[in-house]
Design a protein around this motif. Structure first.
Motif: not given
Length: 80
Positions: A49, A52, A54, A57-58, A60
């Motif tokens: 992702c 940001r 999500s 995160y990180p 997706c």
């Protein structure tokens, strides 16, 4: 999801997250976050992702996609 049992056996690619994406990366992947922590995924393909939005995160979770209406509008374009 990270797999701790194999983390030392397979070298990972390190990715810096940029503001646009998602970015698809062939795994395994290590990502260095802004706070200095490193997260790892051993999946064969990882969606990273960059918007940001999500909740995971990180990684997706497709939160960047526009939401579609459950009921289509009528022929004149007004909602039902």
């Amino acid at each position: 999801m990270p797999c701790p049992s194999d983390s030392a056996a397979t070298p990972a690619r390190r990715v810096s997250v940029e503001p646009r994406g998602p970015v698809l990366v062939e795994g395994p992947v290590e990502i260095a976050l802004d706070d200095g922590t490193v997260v790892r995924s051993d999946r064969f393909l990882v969606a990273v992702c960059t918007c940001r939005r999500s909740r995971t995160y990180p990684w997706c979770d497709t939160s960047h996609r526009p939401r579609e209406r459950a009921v289509p509008p009528t022929e004149d374009g007004s909602p039902r």
